[in-house]
Design a protein around this motif. Structure first.
Motif, PDB file in Angstrom:
ATOM      1  N   GLY A 165      68.149  10.921  47.695  1.00  0.00           N
ATOM      2  CA  GLY A 165      66.989  10.243  48.247  1.00  0.00           C
ATOM      3  C   GLY A 165      66.172  11.066  49.222  1.00  0.00           C
ATOM      4  O   GLY A 165      65.123  10.621  49.696  1.00  0.00           O
ATOM      5  N   SER A 166      66.615  12.287  49.523  1.00  0.00           N
ATOM      6  CA  SER A 166      65.861  13.147  50.438  1.00  0.00           C
ATOM      7  C   SER A 166      64.707  13.814  49.702  1.00  0.00           C
ATOM      8  O   SER A 166      64.675  13.859  48.464  1.00  0.00           O
ATOM      9  N   ASN A 167      63.749  14.341  50.455  1.00  0.00           N
ATOM     10  CA  ASN A 167      62.569  14.964  49.862  1.00  0.00           C
ATOM     11  C   ASN A 167      62.935  16.190  49.031  1.00  0.00           C
ATOM     12  O   ASN A 167      63.798  16.986  49.419  1.00  0.00           O
ATOM     13  N   LEU A 168      62.275  16.324  47.898  1.00  0.00           N
ATOM     14  CA  LEU A 168      62.512  17.455  46.995  1.00  0.00           C
ATOM     15  C   LEU A 168      61.299  18.372  47.011  1.00  0.00           C
ATOM     16  O   LEU A 168      60.167  17.939  46.760  1.00  0.00           O
ATOM     17  N   TYR A 169      61.537  19.645  47.300  1.00  0.00           N
ATOM     18  CA  TYR A 169      60.458  20.624  47.356  1.00  0.00           C
ATOM     19  C   TYR A 169      60.581  21.576  46.162  1.00  0.00           C
ATOM     20  O   TYR A 169      61.678  22.041  45.835  1.00  0.00           O
ATOM     21  N   LEU A 170      59.445  21.852  45.534  1.00  0.00           N
ATOM     22  CA  LEU A 170      59.414  22.632  44.299  1.00  0.00           C
ATOM     23  C   LEU A 170      58.584  23.899  44.460  1.00  0.00           C
ATOM     24  O   LEU A 170      57.675  23.958  45.293  1.00  0.00           O
ATOM     25  N   HIS A 171      58.925  24.901  43.637  1.00  0.00           N
ATOM     26  CA  HIS A 171      58.079  26.097  43.568  1.00  0.00           C
ATOM     27  C   HIS A 171      56.683  25.690  43.093  1.00  0.00           C
ATOM     28  O   HIS A 171      56.548  25.035  42.048  1.00  0.00           O
ATOM     29  N   PRO A 172      55.624  26.070  43.799  1.00  0.00           N
ATOM     30  CA  PRO A 172      54.263  25.784  43.327  1.00  0.00           C
ATOM     31  C   PRO A 172      53.846  26.784  42.247  1.00  0.00           C
ATOM     32  O   PRO A 172      52.950  27.606  42.438  1.00  0.00           O
ATOM     33  N   VAL A 173      54.521  26.703  41.105  1.00  0.00           N
ATOM     34  CA  VAL A 173      54.293  27.699  40.049  1.00  0.00           C
ATOM     35  C   VAL A 173      52.858  27.656  39.526  1.00  0.00           C
ATOM     36  O   VAL A 173      52.329  28.658  39.032  1.00  0.00           O
ATOM     37  N   GLN A 174      52.233  26.482  39.637  1.00  0.00           N
ATOM     38  CA  GLN A 174      50.835  26.383  39.218  1.00  0.00           C
ATOM     39  C   GLN A 174      49.963  27.326  40.046  1.00  0.00           C
ATOM     40  O   GLN A 174      49.056  27.977  39.518  1.00  0.00           O
ATOM     41  N   LEU A 175      50.249  27.386  41.350  1.00  0.00           N
ATOM     42  CA  LEU A 175      49.479  28.279  42.219  1.00  0.00           C
ATOM     43  C   LEU A 175      49.862  29.735  41.999  1.00  0.00           C
ATOM     44  O   LEU A 175      49.010  30.625  42.119  1.00  0.00           O
ATOM     45  N   TYR A 176      51.147  29.977  41.688  1.00  0.00           N
ATOM     46  CA  TYR A 176      51.547  31.353  41.378  1.00  0.00           C
ATOM     47  C   TYR A 176      50.675  31.894  40.249  1.00  0.00           C
ATOM     48  O   TYR A 176      50.123  32.996  40.325  1.00  0.00           O
ATOM     49  N   GLU A 177      50.576  31.093  39.163  1.00  0.00           N
ATOM     50  CA  GLU A 177      49.807  31.550  38.009  1.00  0.00           C
ATOM     51  C   GLU A 177      48.314  31.538  38.289  1.00  0.00           C
ATOM     52  O   GLU A 177      47.585  32.447  37.878  1.00  0.00           O
ATOM     53  N   SER A 178      47.851  30.513  38.995  1.00  0.00           N
ATOM     54  CA  SER A 178      46.419  30.398  39.271  1.00  0.00           C
ATOM     55  C   SER A 178      45.877  31.622  40.001  1.00  0.00           C
ATOM     56  O   SER A 178      44.914  32.261  39.542  1.00  0.00           O
ATOM     57  N   PHE A 179      46.487  31.982  41.118  1.00  0.00           N
ATOM     58  CA  PHE A 179      45.957  33.087  41.909  1.00  0.00           C
ATOM     59  C   PHE A 179      46.271  34.449  41.280  1.00  0.00           C
ATOM     60  O   PHE A 179      45.525  35.411  41.489  1.00  0.00           O
ATOM     61  N   THR A 180      47.337  34.511  40.497  1.00  0.00           N
ATOM     62  CA  THR A 180      47.588  35.740  39.743  1.00  0.00           C
ATOM     63  C   THR A 180      46.475  35.963  38.725  1.00  0.00           C
ATOM     64  O   THR A 180      45.962  37.078  38.571  1.00  0.00           O
ATOM     65  N   MET A 181      46.061  34.884  38.042  1.00  0.00           N
ATOM     66  CA  MET A 181      45.023  35.026  37.029  1.00  0.00           C
ATOM     67  C   MET A 181      43.651  35.278  37.649  1.00  0.00           C
ATOM     68  O   MET A 181      42.788  35.898  37.018  1.00  0.00           O
ATOM     69  N   LEU A 182      43.431  34.840  38.876  1.00  0.00           N
ATOM     70  CA  LEU A 182      42.184  35.197  39.561  1.00  0.00           C
ATOM     71  C   LEU A 182      42.139  36.704  39.796  1.00  0.00           C
ATOM     72  O   LEU A 182      41.094  37.339  39.629  1.00  0.00           O
ATOM     73  N   THR A 183      43.294  37.270  40.147  1.00  0.00           N
ATOM     74  CA  THR A 183      43.390  38.721  40.311  1.00  0.00           C
ATOM     75  C   THR A 183      43.175  39.431  38.974  1.00  0.00           C
ATOM     76  O   THR A 183      42.466  40.443  38.893  1.00  0.00           O
ATOM     77  N   VAL A 184      43.783  38.880  37.927  1.00  0.00           N
ATOM     78  CA  VAL A 184      43.624  39.460  36.594  1.00  0.00           C
ATOM     79  C   VAL A 184      42.152  39.423  36.172  1.00  0.00           C
ATOM     80  O   VAL A 184      41.649  40.379  35.565  1.00  0.00           O
ATOM     81  N   PHE A 185      41.473  38.332  36.487  1.00  0.00           N
ATOM     82  CA  PHE A 185      40.036  38.250  36.183  1.00  0.00           C
ATOM     83  C   PHE A 185      39.289  39.409  36.832  1.00  0.00           C
ATOM     84  O   PHE A 185      38.459  40.063  36.186  1.00  0.00           O
ATOM     85  N   GLY A 186      39.565  39.667  38.113  1.00  0.00           N
ATOM     86  CA  GLY A 186      38.904  40.770  38.799  1.00  0.00           C
ATOM     87  C   GLY A 186      39.181  42.107  38.142  1.00  0.00           C
ATOM     88  O   GLY A 186      38.276  42.942  37.980  1.00  0.00           O
ATOM     89  N   VAL A 187      40.440  42.317  37.735  1.00  0.00           N
ATOM     90  CA  VAL A 187      40.821  43.571  37.083  1.00  0.00           C
ATOM     91  C   VAL A 187      40.091  43.730  35.749  1.00  0.00           C
ATOM     92  O   VAL A 187      39.547  44.799  35.441  1.00  0.00           O
ATOM     93  N   LEU A 188      40.061  42.660  34.955  1.00  0.00           N
ATOM     94  CA  LEU A 188      39.423  42.734  33.637  1.00  0.00           C
ATOM     95  C   LEU A 188      37.911  42.888  33.745  1.00  0.00           C
ATOM     96  O   LEU A 188      37.286  43.611  32.958  1.00  0.00           O
ATOM     97  N   PHE A 189      37.315  42.198  34.711  1.00  0.00           N
ATOM     98  CA  PHE A 189      35.870  42.321  34.915  1.00  0.00           C
ATOM     99  C   PHE A 189      35.512  43.761  35.287  1.00  0.00           C
ATOM    100  O   PHE A 189      34.535  44.325  34.782  1.00  0.00           O
ATOM    101  N   TYR A 190      36.331  44.346  36.156  1.00  0.00           N
ATOM    102  CA  TYR A 190      36.132  45.739  36.551  1.00  0.00           C
ATOM    103  C   TYR A 190      36.329  46.667  35.346  1.00  0.00           C
ATOM    104  O   TYR A 190      35.547  47.602  35.130  1.00  0.00           O
ATOM    105  N   LEU A 191      37.362  46.394  34.554  1.00  0.00           N
ATOM    106  CA  LEU A 191      37.674  47.237  33.401  1.00  0.00           C
ATOM    107  C   LEU A 191      36.566  47.192  32.353  1.00  0.00           C
ATOM    108  O   LEU A 191      36.295  48.211  31.696  1.00  0.00           O
TER     109      LEU A 191
END
Length: 264
Positions: A165-191
Motif C-alpha cells: 500500500g505504500s507509494n510506488l515510484y517508477l523509472h520515467p522511461v518516457q522522459l528518457y526516450e523523449s529527451f534522448t530523441m530531442l538530442t537525436v533530432f539535433g544530431v540528424l538536423f546537423y548531419l
C-alpha cells in the motif's frame, strides 16, 4: 502525469493527443524545410507526409494486434490507443517507399528529409505518453522516480502503489526516450546539412534509434505482448527484437550506399 489536458462539456481533450498532433505538425514542417535543401517539391512532401502518417497509424495498430490480445480489436481501448511505435515506424517507412516511387521522388532524399522530423515527433509523442502514464518503467528508488496519478491508473493501468500500500515510484522511461530523441533530432538536423551521400541521415536514424530503444527497453515494465513466443524464448522484448532487425537492416543499407558512392 496529466492524462486530460482540459474538458469541453463531456468531451475530454487528452494531453497525449494534443502533444502528438503538435509533434506531427512540426515534423512535417521540418521535413519540408530539409526537402527544399535537396530540391524536392514541398507540396509533394506535405502530401507524402500526410499519407505516411496514415500508413504509420495503420502499422502501429497492426503490430499492436499481432503482439497483444486480438480479442481487444473491437474494444474502445484499442481504438483510442496510439498502437505500437515500431509498427508505426515500419508502416510509415513502407508508405514512403511506395509513394516516393509513385511521385517519382528520390527515396533516399525523401528519407533524409523525414528522419529528423520523426525524431522530433518522438520527443513530443513520448512526452504525451508520460502525461498519460502510458508505457511506464520499472520500480526504482532513484531520486527521479515518479509516481503517477489515480487518473493515470484508471486510464491506462499504470501501477501507483506497492503490495503493502505504500507509494510506488517508477523509472520515467518516457522522459528518457523523449529527451534522448530531442538530442537525436539535433544530431540528424546537423548531419543533413553535411551529409556525404543521400540516405545517410535516414540510415543514421535507423541505427541510433534501434540502439536507443533496445537500451531503454531494459527499464520498461508495461505489458507489450509476446509475438510468436519470441519474447519468452529469447528473454528480449518484442521491441528489442525488432531493434536488432532495424539496426541490421540499416547497417546493410549503409554498406550498400557506401559501395555505390565509391563506384561513382
Amino acid at each position: 502525469m496529466y492524462p486530460e489536458l482540459f474538458r469541453i462539456g463531456d468531451f475530454s481533450i487528452p494531453t497525449y493527443g494534443v502533444l502528438l498532433a503538435v509533434g506531427l505538425l512540426l515534423a512535417l514542417l521540418v521535413a519540408s524545410r530539409l526537402a527544399a535543401r535537396d530540391r524536392l517539391p514541398r507540396e509533394r512532401i506535405y502530401d507524402l507526409g500526410l499519407w505516411t502518417i496514415l500508413g504509420g497509424l495503420l502499422g502501429a495498430k497492426i503490430l499492436m494486434l499481432l503482439t497483444e490480445d486480438s480479442a481487444q480489436f473491437f474494444s474502445l481501448d484499442f481504438l483510442r490507443s496510439g498502437g505500437v511505435y515500431y509498427g508505426g515506424l515500419l508502416g510509415g517507412f513502407f508508405t514512403v517507399v511506395v509513394l516516393a516511387r509513385y511521385y517519382k521522388l528520390d527515396f533516399w532524399k525523401v528519407g533524409d528529409a523525414f528522419a529528423p522530423g520523426v525524431a522530433l515527433g518522438q520527443f513530443f509523442g513520448r512526452l504525451g505518453c508520460f502525461a498519460a502514464g502510458d508505457d511506464w518503467g520499472k520500480p526504482t528508488t532513484l531520486p527521479w522516480g515518479v509516481q503517477f496519478t489515480e487518473a493515470a491508473n484508471a486510464s491506462v493501468g499504470v501501477p501507483i502503489y506497492k503490495a503493502d500500500g505504500s507509494n510506488l515510484y517508477l523509472h520515467p522511461v518516457q522522459l528518457y526516450e523523449s529527451f534522448t530523441m530531442l538530442t537525436v533530432f539535433g544530431v540528424l538536423f546537423y548531419l543533413h546539412g553535411r551529409k556525404r551521400f543521400d540516405g545517410q541521415v535516414l540510415i543514421a536514424y535507423g541505427i541510433i534509434y534501434a540502439l536507443v530503444r533496445f537500451t531503454i527497453e531494459f527499464w520498461r515494465d508495461d505489458p507489450r505482448g509476446d509475438f510468436l513466443g519470441l519474447t519468452t524464448l529469447t528473454g528480449l522484448s518484442t521491441s528489442q527484437l525488432i531493434s536488432l532487425f532495424v539496426a541490421a537492416g540499416a547497417i546493410i543499407f549503409l554498406i550498400l550506399r557506401l559501395r555505390k558512392k565509391s563506384e561513382v
